[in-house]
Write a protein that holds these residues in place. Structure first.
Motif, PDB file in Angstrom:
ATOM      1  N   LEU A  93       0.827  -1.207   0.000  1.00 58.28           N
ATOM      2  CA  LEU A  93       0.000   0.000   0.000  1.00 58.28           C
ATOM      3  C   LEU A  93       0.859   1.255   0.000  1.00 58.28           C
ATOM      4  CD1 LEU A  93      -2.635  -1.133   2.664  1.00 58.28           C
ATOM      5  CD2 LEU A  93      -2.778  -1.336   0.171  1.00 58.28           C
ATOM      6  N   SER A  94       0.257   2.346  -0.450  1.00 56.39           N
ATOM      7  CA  SER A  94       0.938   3.641  -0.513  1.00 56.39           C
ATOM      8  C   SER A  94      -0.117   4.703  -0.781  1.00 56.39           C
ATOM      9  CB  SER A  94       1.978   3.648  -1.640  1.00 56.39           C
ATOM     10  OG  SER A  94       1.324   3.524  -2.909  1.00 56.39           O
ATOM     11  N   MET A 113      -8.610   2.822  10.208  1.00 49.22           N
ATOM     12  CA  MET A 113      -8.154   4.189   9.925  1.00 49.22           C
ATOM     13  C   MET A 113      -6.877   4.509  10.702  1.00 49.22           C
ATOM     14  SD  MET A 113     -10.340   7.721  10.444  1.00 49.22           S
ATOM     15  CE  MET A 113     -10.744   7.343  12.163  1.00 49.22           C
ATOM     16  N   LEU A 114      -6.850   4.170  11.997  1.00 47.75           N
ATOM     17  CA  LEU A 114      -5.692   4.460  12.836  1.00 47.75           C
ATOM     18  C   LEU A 114      -4.489   3.608  12.443  1.00 47.75           C
ATOM     19  CD1 LEU A 114      -7.426   4.781  16.313  1.00 47.75           C
ATOM     20  CD2 LEU A 114      -6.455   6.628  14.945  1.00 47.75           C
ATOM     21  N   VAL A 121       0.130   5.032   5.657  1.00 44.87           N
ATOM     22  CA  VAL A 121      -0.719   4.723   4.498  1.00 44.87           C
ATOM     23  C   VAL A 121      -1.991   5.566   4.590  1.00 44.87           C
ATOM     24  CG1 VAL A 121      -2.087   2.965   3.338  1.00 44.87           C
ATOM     25  CG2 VAL A 121       0.150   2.379   4.290  1.00 44.87           C
ATOM     26  N   PRO A 122      -2.333   6.342   3.582  1.00 40.10           N
ATOM     27  CA  PRO A 122      -3.576   7.122   3.649  1.00 40.10           C
ATOM     28  C   PRO A 122      -4.806   6.217   3.645  1.00 40.10           C
ATOM     29  CG  PRO A 122      -2.135   7.924   1.896  1.00 40.10           C
ATOM     30  CD  PRO A 122      -1.587   6.601   2.342  1.00 40.10           C
ATOM     31  N   ILE A 214       0.883  11.964   4.045  1.00 34.44           N
ATOM     32  CA  ILE A 214      -0.561  12.035   3.831  1.00 34.44           C
ATOM     33  C   ILE A 214      -1.254  11.117   4.832  1.00 34.44           C
ATOM     34  CG2 ILE A 214      -2.456  11.647   2.210  1.00 34.44           C
ATOM     35  CD1 ILE A 214      -0.492  12.157  -0.066  1.00 34.44           C
ATOM     36  N   ALA A 215      -2.126  11.677   5.650  1.00 28.18           N
ATOM     37  CA  ALA A 215      -2.862  10.910   6.656  1.00 28.18           C
ATOM     38  C   ALA A 215      -4.112  10.289   6.061  1.00 28.18           C
ATOM     39  CB  ALA A 215      -3.230  11.805   7.835  1.00 28.18           C
ATOM     40  N   LYS A 216      -4.810  11.055   5.238  1.00 27.38           N
ATOM     41  CA  LYS A 216      -6.050  10.551   4.657  1.00 27.38           C
ATOM     42  C   LYS A 216      -6.448  11.406   3.463  1.00 27.38           C
ATOM     43  CE  LYS A 216      -8.286  11.164   8.552  1.00 27.38           C
ATOM     44  NZ  LYS A 216      -9.337  11.297   9.608  1.00 27.38           N
TER      45      LYS A 216
END
Length: 623
Positions: A93-94, A113-114, A121-122, A214-216
Motif C-alpha cells: 500500500l501507498s 483508519m488508525l 498509508v492514507p 498524507i494521513a487521509k
C-alpha cells in the motif's frame, strides 16, 4: 445541582485578534495567540501516549446486535491497531494504493483508519450514500478510479455487494468484510487481518511518518461543484488539535465524553471530533442514530444512557433534538447533566433554536450551557476560526485560530475570506489544475465564503458567516441577494414550520422561498389531526399555511428592501435527496442542487397565476 464547569469565561481562552490593513482595501486577520512549533508530528502519537498512560480507559464504544455497548480501551485499541497495521504492511500500500472505507462509523472502521495512519498509508472514508443510496454508483466509481485503492473495507459487506460489484473492474484491491458480516466469497474477514502482530516493523514504519505524510483523503461534500479528493496531511490534523488546545484550555482538565453520529467521511466528525477525543484521552460513544425520522429514536435512547461533556451537531439535527428535549424530562436531565459546551457547525443555527437550547439548559441544570461554533472546510482540516467565547448571537464563527491567517477581500458588497496556515491542504489528489486555481498569488486558499464583523470596531467579538459567494445572486433590479444571512433570518421568521430553506429569485423581480418543513412541528400546529395524516395534507392545513404567511409578513415589516424580503413561499413534502446531492452527510443544504433538481417548483413559485400551494405574503404589507 451539577458541579461541572459551564462558565464560558473559565472554559475558553480570551479572544485575541491582530489586524493588518492594506492599501488595496483588504486586510489580514491573525490570532494573537501564537502556535508553537513543537506540537505532535503525527496523530498516532496520541494513541501511543494514552495506551501507556491510561491503558484501561474507555476509548470507543458502539452498539452491538443485541443492543449492548461493545467497548475498546486505549490499551486494547493500540494492540489491535498494531496487528492490523502489520497486515497492511504486507499489502503493498501507498498513497497510490490507499485504504478505502465504505462503511459507517464503527470500532473496526476506527482501528483500520488508525492502523493505516500509524504506518503512513492514507485511508479514505467514502460517504455511504455513494454506495447504499445510489442507483448508478457514478460518484463511487469516480472515487475509486481516482484513488485506485489496495484495500476496501465494508461492513455489513452484504449490504455493499451491489456497489462492490459495480467497482470491481476499477481496482485490484483486497476486500475486507467487517466482523458482523456474513461469510462472503471474494472477501476476507476483519478477524483475519488481526491474527499476527509485528510490532518492530510497525514502529519502524511509524517512526518514518512525519508532518507532510498524507494521513487521509477526504472527498469534498459537493455543496458547490463536483466532489474532489482533499489531501489531509499529518501536519494539518495535528496543527488543528494544537490550535484547539490553545483556545479550549478546559480540555486539559477533564477527558471529553462524546456521543457522536457525525460521519467520519466528513472532516467535522473525523478530524475535529474523533481526533479531539484521542488527543485528550477521552471516550467516544458511536451514535448509531442520525437526525432522520427513522433513526432519531436511537439517538434519543443513547443520550438517555450516556451524558456527553461536549455535544457536536449541525443545525438540522438540533431542529429534531430540541422538541424531544422539550417534552422528555429524563432525556433533558441526561443530556445536560455533564454538558460543558453545545457546538454547532455546517450552517448557522436559527436564533430561535439557540434561545430554546439556552432555556432548556437553564431549566435542566440552572445555568446556560456555553453555545459556540467554528468555521472551516475539508481543505482546512477543518478548523480555521473558532468562537471560543459566548457569542452575542447565533451565527458568530469566532476569530482565527492560532497559526491561521485570514485575508478579507472586498467583493461586490461582501468580504470574501481566504485562508493560510499549517492547517491548509497542499492540494487536490491528482488534480493539479484544480489545485492551482484554489490559491491566490500569496498562497491563501480561496475557500469561496464571505464573512462580516459582528462589530468592525471590536474585532474580538468575532466574525459572522455571510454565506457562500457563489450562492448569492442578483435580482433583475441589479440588487444583490445574500443567501446565507437571508436563509437564517427566514428560518427564524417561519418557525416552527421551516426546517431549512432554499432562496430563489435569480434573474427575477422578487425573492421566493422553497421550504423544507419540520413535519413534526407542523403537526403540532394542527391539533386533532390524525398522526398518520400524509405529509402533503399536513402542509396544506390552514394553520400551517397561516403560520408561513405570518412569517412572510414579519419579514416584510422588518423592511430592508426587495433584496431581503421574500414575497412568496412553497412548502415541499419531499425531503432533500442525498443521492441527488441536495443535502450533504452533515445536513447542509446544497442550494444550487435543489434549485436545479426542483426547477419545476421554482417555475410554479413565480407563475403569473400561482397554484394554491404557493403561499403569498399578505397584500398591503410593505417592506
Amino acid at each position: 445541582m451539577n458541579t461541572v464547569n459551564r462558565d464560558a469565561a473559565a472554559l475558553f481562552a480570551p479572544a485575541a485578534v491582530e489586524i493588518e490593513r492594506r492599501d488595496d482595501g483588504s486586510s489580514i486577520l491573525r490570532c494573537g495567540i501564537p502556535l508553537p512549533a513543537n506540537y505532535a508530528r503525527r496523530v498516532g502519537e496520541w494513541l501511543e501516549h494514552w495506551a501507556r498512560e491510561a491503558p484501561e480507559r474507555l476509548f470507543l464504544a458502539e452498539r452491538n446486535a443485541a443492543g449492548e455497548w461493545d467497548r475498546v480501551t486505549y490499551g486494547e485499541a493500540r494492540r489491535r491497531v498494531v496487528a492490523v497495521a502489520s497486515w497492511l504492511l504486507e499489502q503493498n500500500l501507498s498513497a497510490d494504493r490507499p485504504v478505502v472505507i465504505l462503511s459507517d462509523n464503527s470500532i473496526e472502521h476506527a482501528l483500520l483508519m488508525l492502523a493505516a495512519m500509524h504506518v503512513g498509508v492514507p485511508s479514505c472514508a467514502i460517504s455511504t450514500g455513494n454506495s447504499l443510496m445510489s442507483k448508478d454508483f457514478a460518484k463511487l466509481k469516480a472515487n475509486i478510479e481516482l484513488l485506485q485503492p489496495g484495500v476496501i473495507y465494508a461492513d455489513l459487506v452484504e449490504r455493499f455487494l451491489p456497489a462492490l460489484h459495480a467497482i470491481r473492474p476499477l481496482h485490484d484491491g483486497v476486500v475486507v468484510a467487517g466482523g458482523r458480516s456474513q461469510p462472503t466469497p471474494g472477501c476476507i474477514g476483519f478477524a483475519e487481518i488481526e491474527t499476527r502482530s509485528d510490532e518492530v516493523a510497525v514502529m519502524r514504519a511509524f517512526d518514518r511518518v512525519g508532518p507532510e505524510t498524507i494521513a487521509k483523503f477526504l472527498f469534498t461534500s459537493g455543496s458547490v461543484g463536483t466532489p474532489k479528493a482533499v489531501v489531509n496531511t499529518q501536519r494539518m490534523l495535528c496543527a488543528n488539535q494544537q490550535a484547539k488546545e490553545l483556545v479550549w484550555p478546559f480540555l486539559r482538565g477533564t477527558p471529553p465524553v462524546l456521543m457522536d453520529w457525525l460521519p467520519w467521511s466528513h472532516t467535522f466528525g473525523s478530524n475535529h471530533n474523533f481526533n479531539m477525543v484521542m488527543r485528550w484521552g477521552g471516550s467516544l460513544y458511536i451514535d448509531d442514530g442520525k437526525p432522520t425520522p427513522a433513526l432519531l429514536e436511537r439517538t434519543l435512547r443513547n443520550l438517555k444512557e450516556v451524558s456527553p461533556t461536549i455535544y457536536f451537531s449541525v443545525p438540522r439535527a438540533y431542529d429534531m433534538l430540541v422538541p424531544a428535549l422539550r417534552r422528555d424530562a429524563v432525556l433533558r436531565e441526561s443530556f445536560f447533566r455533564w454538558l460543558q459546551v453545545i457546538f454547532y457547525a455546517g450552517a448557522a443555527l436559527p436564533q430561535h433554536r439557540w434561545a430554546e437550547l439556552e432555556s432548556l439548559s437553564q431549566e435542566a441544570v440552572g445555568k446556560r450551557v456555553a453555545m459556540v461554533s467554528s468555521w472551516g472546510s475539508t481543505e482546512t482540516a477543518p478548523l480555521a476560526t473558532d468562537c471560543h467565547f459566548q457569542a452575542v448571537r447565533s451565527g458568530v464563527i469566532g476569530v482565527p485560530v492560532p497559526g491561521t491567517e485570514l485575508k478579507l477581500v472586498p467583493s461586490a458588497d461582501k468580504l470574501e475570506v481566504r485562508v493560510k496556515g499549517p492547517n491548509v491542504f497542499p492540494g487536490y489528489w491528482k488534480q493539479p489544475d484544480l489545485t492551482e486555481k484554489s490559491f491566490d498569488e500569496e498562497g491563501f486558499y480561496l475557500i469561496g465564503d464571505a464573512v462580516e464583523f459582528v462589530d468592525p470596531a471590536r474585532p474580538e467579538l468575532g466574525l459572522l458567516f455571510d454565506g457562500r459567494v457563489g450562492e448569492d445572486f442578483k435580482l433583475l433590479t441589479g440588487t444583490w441577494v445574500h443567501v446565507g444571512s437571508l436563509r437564517v433570518k427566514a428560518i427564524d421568521a417561519l418557525k416552527p414550520v421551516a426546517q431549512d430553506i432554499v432562496v430563489t429569485g435569480h434573474d427575477r423581480d422578487e425573492i421566493g422561498l422553497l421550504v423544507f418543513p419540520n413535519l413534526a412541528e407542523c403537526r403540532s400546529l394542527c391539533p386533532g389531526l390524525p398522526a398518520d395524516t400524509p405529509a402533503d395534507q399536513v402542509l396544506a392545513n390552514p394553520a400551517v399555511r397561516a403560520r408561513v404567511r405570518l412569517g412572510l409578513t414579519v419579514l416584510a415589516q422588518e423592511g430592508g428592501g426587495s433584496s431581503t424580503v421574500p414575497s412568496r413561499a412553497l412548502l415541499m413534502a419531499e425531503p432533500p435527496s442525498v443521492e441527488a446531492g441536495e443535502i450533504t452527510d452533515k445536513g447542509y443544504i446544497n442550494q444550487r442542487a435543489v434549485l436545479a433538481r426542483r426547477a419545476d417548483l421554482v417555475q410554479a413559485l413565480y407563475a403569473d397565476m400561482p397554484d394554491k400551494a404557493v403561499i403569498v405574503a399578505a397584500a398591503g404589507v410593505k417592506a
